[in-house]
Design a protein around this motif. Sequence first.
Motif, PDB file in Angstrom:
ATOM      1  N   LYS A   1       0.845  -1.200   0.000  1.00 21.65           N
ATOM      2  CA  LYS A   1       0.000   0.000   0.000  1.00 21.65           C
ATOM      3  C   LYS A   1       0.871   1.238   0.000  1.00 21.65           C
ATOM      4  CE  LYS A   1      -3.558   2.264   2.864  1.00 21.65           C
ATOM      5  NZ  LYS A   1      -4.615   2.447   1.864  1.00 21.65           N
ATOM      6  N   ASP A   2       0.575   2.117  -0.938  1.00 20.79           N
ATOM      7  CA  ASP A   2       1.265   3.403  -1.015  1.00 20.79           C
ATOM      8  C   ASP A   2       0.541   4.371  -0.076  1.00 20.79           C
ATOM      9  OD1 ASP A   2       1.965   6.035  -1.660  1.00 20.79           O
ATOM     10  OD2 ASP A   2       2.546   5.459  -3.695  1.00 20.79           O
ATOM     11  N   MET A   3       1.210   4.769   0.992  1.00 19.84           N
ATOM     12  CA  MET A   3       0.536   5.553   2.030  1.00 19.84           C
ATOM     13  C   MET A   3       0.177   6.956   1.566  1.00 19.84           C
ATOM     14  SD  MET A   3       0.103   3.644   4.637  1.00 19.84           S
ATOM     15  CE  MET A   3      -0.103   4.674   6.095  1.00 19.84           C
ATOM     16  N   GLU A   4       0.948   7.495   0.642  1.00 17.54           N
ATOM     17  CA  GLU A   4       0.648   8.851   0.187  1.00 17.54           C
ATOM     18  C   GLU A   4      -0.511   8.844  -0.806  1.00 17.54           C
ATOM     19  OE1 GLU A   4       4.595  10.314  -0.970  1.00 17.54           O
ATOM     20  OE2 GLU A   4       5.156   9.617   1.030  1.00 17.54           O
ATOM     21  N   ALA A   5      -0.453   7.922  -1.760  1.00 15.74           N
ATOM     22  CA  ALA A   5      -1.500   7.867  -2.775  1.00 15.74           C
ATOM     23  C   ALA A   5      -2.746   7.146  -2.255  1.00 15.74           C
ATOM     24  CB  ALA A   5      -0.974   7.163  -4.020  1.00 15.74           C
ATOM     25  N   GLY A   6      -2.565   6.240  -1.307  1.00 20.28           N
ATOM     26  CA  GLY A   6      -3.688   5.456  -0.798  1.00 20.28           C
ATOM     27  C   GLY A   6      -3.977   4.239  -1.656  1.00 20.28           C
ATOM     28  N   SER A   7      -3.270   4.113  -2.755  1.00 22.35           N
ATOM     29  CA  SER A   7      -3.517   2.974  -3.649  1.00 22.35           C
ATOM     30  C   SER A   7      -2.762   1.746  -3.162  1.00 22.35           C
ATOM     31  CB  SER A   7      -3.042   3.332  -5.052  1.00 22.35           C
ATOM     32  OG  SER A   7      -1.668   3.658  -5.008  1.00 22.35           O
ATOM     33  N   GLN A   8      -3.164   0.591  -3.666  1.00 19.91           N
ATOM     34  CA  GLN A   8      -2.453  -0.620  -3.281  1.00 19.91           C
ATOM     35  C   GLN A   8      -2.533  -1.671  -4.365  1.00 19.91           C
ATOM     36  OE1 GLN A   8      -4.693  -1.268   0.344  1.00 19.91           O
ATOM     37  NE2 GLN A   8      -5.578  -3.123  -0.521  1.00 19.91           N
ATOM     38  N   GLU A   9      -1.543  -2.592  -4.342  1.00 24.10           N
ATOM     39  CA  GLU A   9      -1.535  -3.678  -5.349  1.00 24.10           C
ATOM     40  C   GLU A   9      -0.926  -4.921  -4.732  1.00 24.10           C
ATOM     41  OE1 GLU A   9       1.115  -2.541  -8.559  1.00 24.10           O
ATOM     42  OE2 GLU A   9       2.262  -1.263  -7.215  1.00 24.10           O
ATOM     43  N   GLU A  10      -1.297  -6.064  -5.314  1.00 21.52           N
ATOM     44  CA  GLU A  10      -0.740  -7.321  -4.821  1.00 21.52           C
ATOM     45  C   GLU A  10       0.489  -7.673  -5.646  1.00 21.52           C
ATOM     46  OE1 GLU A  10      -3.647 -10.386  -4.645  1.00 21.52           O
ATOM     47  OE2 GLU A  10      -4.770  -9.407  -3.022  1.00 21.52           O
ATOM     48  N   LEU A  11       1.607  -7.890  -4.957  1.00 19.93           N
ATOM     49  CA  LEU A  11       2.866  -8.152  -5.657  1.00 19.93           C
ATOM     50  C   LEU A  11       3.586  -9.317  -5.015  1.00 19.93           C
ATOM     51  CD1 LEU A  11       4.190  -4.452  -5.855  1.00 19.93           C
ATOM     52  CD2 LEU A  11       3.248  -5.789  -7.762  1.00 19.93           C
ATOM     53  N   LYS A  12       4.467  -9.930  -5.787  1.00 19.30           N
ATOM     54  CA  LYS A  12       5.347 -10.950  -5.228  1.00 19.30           C
ATOM     55  C   LYS A  12       6.468 -10.243  -4.479  1.00 19.30           C
ATOM     56  CE  LYS A  12       4.631 -14.937  -8.106  1.00 19.30           C
ATOM     57  NZ  LYS A  12       3.486 -14.493  -8.952  1.00 19.30           N
ATOM     58  N   PRO A  13       7.031 -10.881  -3.464  1.00 19.25           N
ATOM     59  CA  PRO A  13       8.103 -10.257  -2.692  1.00 19.25           C
ATOM     60  C   PRO A  13       9.209  -9.685  -3.579  1.00 19.25           C
ATOM     61  CG  PRO A  13       7.434 -12.272  -1.615  1.00 19.25           C
ATOM     62  CD  PRO A  13       6.636 -12.181  -2.892  1.00 19.25           C
ATOM     63  N   GLU A  14       9.611 -10.452  -4.616  1.00 24.76           N
ATOM     64  CA  GLU A  14      10.687  -9.981  -5.497  1.00 24.76           C
ATOM     65  C   GLU A  14      10.302  -8.667  -6.178  1.00 24.76           C
ATOM     66  OE1 GLU A  14       9.347 -12.993  -5.542  1.00 24.76           O
ATOM     67  OE2 GLU A  14      10.994 -14.147  -4.642  1.00 24.76           O
ATOM     68  N   GLN A  15       9.035  -8.556  -6.541  1.00 25.14           N
ATOM     69  CA  GLN A  15       8.576  -7.345  -7.218  1.00 25.14           C
ATOM     70  C   GLN A  15       8.606  -6.144  -6.269  1.00 25.14           C
ATOM     71  OE1 GLN A  15       4.831  -9.269  -8.433  1.00 25.14           O
ATOM     72  NE2 GLN A  15       5.284  -8.559 -10.538  1.00 25.14           N
ATOM     73  N   ILE A  16       8.277  -6.394  -5.004  1.00 20.52           N
ATOM     74  CA  ILE A  16       8.298  -5.299  -4.024  1.00 20.52           C
ATOM     75  C   ILE A  16       9.717  -4.792  -3.843  1.00 20.52           C
ATOM     76  CG2 ILE A  16       7.966  -4.764  -1.580  1.00 20.52           C
ATOM     77  CD1 ILE A  16       5.483  -6.487  -1.626  1.00 20.52           C
ATOM     78  N   VAL A  17      10.643  -5.729  -3.687  1.00 23.38           N
ATOM     79  CA  VAL A  17      12.045  -5.340  -3.521  1.00 23.38           C
ATOM     80  C   VAL A  17      12.486  -4.501  -4.716  1.00 23.38           C
ATOM     81  CG1 VAL A  17      14.412  -6.186  -3.398  1.00 23.38           C
ATOM     82  CG2 VAL A  17      12.624  -7.301  -2.059  1.00 23.38           C
ATOM     83  N   GLU A  18      12.090  -4.953  -5.907  1.00 20.57           N
ATOM     84  CA  GLU A  18      12.480  -4.237  -7.123  1.00 20.57           C
ATOM     85  C   GLU A  18      11.898  -2.831  -7.131  1.00 20.57           C
ATOM     86  OE1 GLU A  18      14.896  -3.742  -9.786  1.00 20.57           O
ATOM     87  OE2 GLU A  18      14.822  -5.712  -8.770  1.00 20.57           O
ATOM     88  N   LYS A  19      10.619  -2.735  -6.796  1.00 17.17           N
ATOM     89  CA  LYS A  19       9.919  -1.455  -6.831  1.00 17.17           C
ATOM     90  C   LYS A  19      10.510  -0.460  -5.834  1.00 17.17           C
ATOM     91  CE  LYS A  19       5.204   0.367  -6.173  1.00 17.17           C
ATOM     92  NZ  LYS A  19       4.802   1.023  -7.419  1.00 17.17           N
ATOM     93  N   LEU A  20      10.906  -0.975  -4.664  1.00 10.61           N
ATOM     94  CA  LEU A  20      11.377  -0.062  -3.619  1.00 10.61           C
ATOM     95  C   LEU A  20      12.896   0.088  -3.596  1.00 10.61           C
ATOM     96  CD1 LEU A  20       9.001  -0.911  -0.617  1.00 10.61           C
ATOM     97  CD2 LEU A  20       8.666   0.631  -2.554  1.00 10.61           C
ATOM     98  N   SER A  21      13.578  -0.565  -4.511  1.00  5.79           N
ATOM     99  CA  SER A  21      15.042  -0.538  -4.460  1.00  5.79           C
ATOM    100  C   SER A  21      15.592   0.870  -4.705  1.00  5.79           C
ATOM    101  CB  SER A  21      15.640  -1.529  -5.448  1.00  5.79           C
ATOM    102  OG  SER A  21      15.280  -1.141  -6.747  1.00  5.79           O
ATOM    103  N   GLN A  22      14.766   1.733  -5.304  1.00  2.00           N
ATOM    104  CA  GLN A  22      15.200   3.127  -5.492  1.00  2.00           C
ATOM    105  C   GLN A  22      15.452   3.825  -4.147  1.00  2.00           C
ATOM    106  OE1 GLN A  22      11.972   5.914  -6.465  1.00  2.00           O
ATOM    107  NE2 GLN A  22      10.573   4.165  -6.513  1.00  2.00           N
ATOM    108  N   TYR A  23      14.893   3.287  -3.065  1.00  4.46           N
ATOM    109  CA  TYR A  23      15.073   3.928  -1.753  1.00  4.46           C
ATOM    110  C   TYR A  23      16.235   3.331  -0.967  1.00  4.46           C
ATOM    111  CZ  TYR A  23      10.410   5.739  -2.674  1.00  4.46           C
ATOM    112  OH  TYR A  23       9.336   6.358  -3.235  1.00  4.46           O
ATOM    113  N   SER A  24      16.975   2.441  -1.595  1.00  4.55           N
ATOM    114  CA  SER A  24      18.022   1.770  -0.831  1.00  4.55           C
ATOM    115  C   SER A  24      19.144   2.746  -0.459  1.00  4.55           C
ATOM    116  CB  SER A  24      18.568   0.583  -1.636  1.00  4.55           C
ATOM    117  OG  SER A  24      19.629   1.021  -2.442  1.00  4.55           O
ATOM    118  N   ILE A  25      19.734   2.495   0.685  1.00  6.75           N
ATOM    119  CA  ILE A  25      20.785   3.404   1.164  1.00  6.75           C
ATOM    120  C   ILE A  25      22.109   2.658   1.344  1.00  6.75           C
ATOM    121  CG2 ILE A  25      19.281   5.055   2.300  1.00  6.75           C
ATOM    122  CD1 ILE A  25      19.724   3.589   4.903  1.00  6.75           C
TER     123      ILE A  25
END
Length: 428
Positions: free
Chosen positions: A404-428
């Motif tokens: 769930k995207d807390m700012e947009a309020g939208s949400q989608e069902e994803l596989k764990p690998e897809q989530i990691v990929e999607k959020l990897s832009q935030y990696s530090i």
Amino acid sequence: MRDDLLTLRGMRNILPREKAKINKIESEIRRLFKVYGFKEVETPTIEPLELFELKSGEEIRHRMYRFTDLGGRNVVLRPEVTASVAKLVVQEMRSMPLPIKIGYILNVFRYDEPQHGRYREFKQGGFEIFGSKSPLADAEILEVSSRLMDSLGIGNYYVKIGHEGVLRAILTRFGVEENIQDRVLGLIDKEKLSEAFEILASLQKGVEVTELIKRLWEIKSRNPAEALRKAEAVVKDIPEAIEQLDNLREIIELAQASGVGEVIVDMGFARGLDYYTGMIFEVYVKDLRIAVGGGGRYDKLTGILGWDIPAVGCAPGIDRLSLVLNDDIVPKDDIICLIISMVKEGDLLASRLAGMMRARGIPTMVDPTRRDLNKALSYASKRGFKYVAIIGSKEVENKVVTLKDMEAGSQEELKPEQIVEKLSQYSI
RNA sequence: GCCGCUGUAGCGUAACCAGGCAGCGCGGUGGCCUGUGGAGCCACUUGUCCGAGUUCAAAUCUCGGCGGCGGCCCCA
């Protein structure tokens, strides 16, 4: 809270917001260590009392935390670092090629009355150059002090600069012994001119010396050239003092060439530490009455400790810099994704996802409470997290996670690998 | 070391001047509401810094101590 356990007067807890600023200042100081070639060291928190009895000056001496240790030694918590670093150099670095450039970031302790920007434990950075008499070294210390202000985005500062050598040259010329010089300079520093003059009068040094000091003391200007001209006129008959003034002129010229900000020359300026012998300075931020840093040349200190080499250095005050630093200089860093496992069967998937995220460097937290989804969302919202990953029995069954995207309020069902990929832009 | 202001729950505050049941907001915890109602509702949670004095009665007035904030001094 039991009031016998409260934080001691003058001590403080440093909370995350403040600590982030302090970290920022320290990382700038460490960057400058590298840019200028200073090697960072650490000295003991506890030192022999005698180390600071030598040349630290009356003001600091009677504000030391001192005690007897279990071995019966008279010891203190360091009230400043320069003496310790000088000792370190003398003790450990005799075979090093000169100049030796040492940096440090250490806490110090002084039993002062706490007030704005003043605590009994505080932190100093430090830059010290051993083994050079050259004005280039003095100017470099001024430069690095100034550069630190610039790199922290503090624009409205100025450097108050003076020279103990000039005053000392005059006093020496009139036969005033060194330890008396220390006392007289200390009084001049406190603007207690009449008391300083009383000492000189009691030594039968005549009125000429007090007259010279008084005229010199009055010279304070934003225009260094003008101040130096006036000072020269005052001490024109004392070649040793002229020599010191020339030294100050050279230092200021070099410093300005390297980009030091506004300079105010103050010929009546002395500092409480007895070890200063030449150029001295303090860094001020306009609208703040207190200095955020200071330093100077101390050519005699290491000699007392057993290796006679000239030295010059400075100490930025980290807590005081933090005081003038804007909060927004530190980037907000927080968790990107909160993983909520709503049922026990989801925990395994939650752990697996969290592990994958963290391995990629994505700041991730697993909600460890098993509370209502409402409350978990409320928590994520209050903390400002960008995403929540929801794992309930439905997700476990389909081997997916609801992101769930807390700012947009939208949400989608994803596989764990897809989530990691999607959020990897935030990696530090 | 000296001086000024100040001290009410975890935090922010009301009541203090003019003595008479310490209240509110935020937070926290628990509960209700089928898993997104990021809310709401209910309940709970915790306090007059400490010690003397004045008074029938002190958060309130007086004194002292301690703490906080700020100023002098000095510095960082």
